[in-house]
Scaffold this motif. Structure first.
Motif, mmCIF file in Angstrom:
data_model
loop_
_atom_site.group_PDB
_atom_site.id
_atom_site.type_symbol
_atom_site.label_atom_id
_atom_site.label_comp_id
_atom_site.label_asym_id
_atom_site.label_seq_id
_atom_site.Cartn_x
_atom_site.Cartn_y
_atom_site.Cartn_z
ATOM 1 N N GLY A 35 0.794 -1.216 0.000
ATOM 2 C CA GLY A 35 0.000 0.000 0.000
ATOM 3 C C GLY A 35 0.827 1.266 0.000
ATOM 4 O O GLY A 35 2.039 1.227 0.235
ATOM 5 N N TRP A 36 0.142 2.354 -0.273
ATOM 6 C CA TRP A 36 0.723 3.697 -0.190
ATOM 7 C C TRP A 36 0.024 4.481 0.911
ATOM 8 O O TRP A 36 -1.205 4.447 1.019
ATOM 9 N N SER A 52 -3.779 -5.848 -3.857
ATOM 10 C CA SER A 52 -3.573 -7.231 -3.469
ATOM 11 C C SER A 52 -2.333 -7.806 -4.141
ATOM 12 O O SER A 52 -1.774 -7.226 -5.073
ATOM 13 N N TRP A 53 -1.956 -8.979 -3.707
ATOM 14 C CA TRP A 53 -0.753 -9.591 -4.246
ATOM 15 C C TRP A 53 -0.894 -9.875 -5.735
ATOM 16 O O TRP A 53 0.069 -9.798 -6.485
ATOM 17 N N THR A 58 -8.030 -3.731 -5.413
ATOM 18 C CA THR A 58 -7.451 -2.470 -4.974
ATOM 19 C C THR A 58 -8.394 -1.788 -3.986
ATOM 20 O O THR A 58 -9.588 -2.076 -3.936
ATOM 21 N N SER A 59 -7.813 -0.885 -3.237
ATOM 22 C CA SER A 59 -8.586 -0.106 -2.274
ATOM 23 C C SER A 59 -8.024 1.299 -2.276
ATOM 24 O O SER A 59 -6.800 1.472 -2.350
ATOM 25 N N SER A 102 -3.180 -10.817 2.475
ATOM 26 C CA SER A 102 -3.236 -10.948 1.015
ATOM 27 C C SER A 102 -4.181 -9.948 0.368
ATOM 28 O O SER A 102 -4.055 -9.649 -0.821
ATOM 29 N N ILE A 103 -5.132 -9.406 1.136
ATOM 30 C CA ILE A 103 -6.076 -8.459 0.543
ATOM 31 C C ILE A 103 -5.627 -7.039 0.851
ATOM 32 O O ILE A 103 -4.960 -6.797 1.849
ATOM 33 N N PRO A 104 -5.966 -6.081 0.009
ATOM 34 C CA PRO A 104 -5.565 -4.696 0.268
ATOM 35 C C PRO A 104 -6.255 -4.160 1.511
ATOM 36 O O PRO A 104 -7.451 -4.374 1.691
#
Length: 124
Positions: A35-36, A52-53, A58-59, A102-104
């Protein structure tokens, strides 16, 4: 040990665009999400975007949707943040982080490694 190195930050005029990069070494970014985040002077570090990987999930922070785009290239061990229509309030140090899930996720506590940051300055 994870090593993350951000680059691409610079001075840009309002309305301009920038692409930030986050290069990972000693770490296979194809495994976990990344993430940023950004931090302006006197403010808390805040979530910007995560991916995500696989790159398929995306989030984004609600306020940034439509202007910022996160992506990653696992073959190059690099994550990107494309920032368009920049505003003075986008000025901050931008940090990339690697999370253990693994998830954003926008949760700072999920991130176990951070880069040193890259400065983005937006002139009005």
């Amino acid at each position: 040990q994870v090593q993350l190195v951000e680059s691409g930050g610079r001075l840009v005029q309002a309305g301009g665009s920038l692409r930030l990069s986050c290069a990972a070494s000693r770490y296979r970014i194809g495994i976990n999400s990344m993430g940023w985040f950004r931090q302006a002077p006197g403010k808390e570090r805040e979530f910007v975007a995560a991916i995500s990987w696989s790159g398929t999930m995306t989030s984004y922070a609600d306020s940034l949707k439509g202007r910022f785009t996160i992506s990653r290239d696992n073959a190059k061990n690099t994550m990107y943040l494309q920032m368009n229509s920049l505003r003075p309030e986008d000025a901050a140090i931008y940090y990339c982080g690697a999370s253990g899930v693994s998830i954003p996720t926008p949760q700072k506590s999920a991130y176990h490694s951070w880069g040193q940051g890259t400065q983005v300055t937006v002139s009005s």
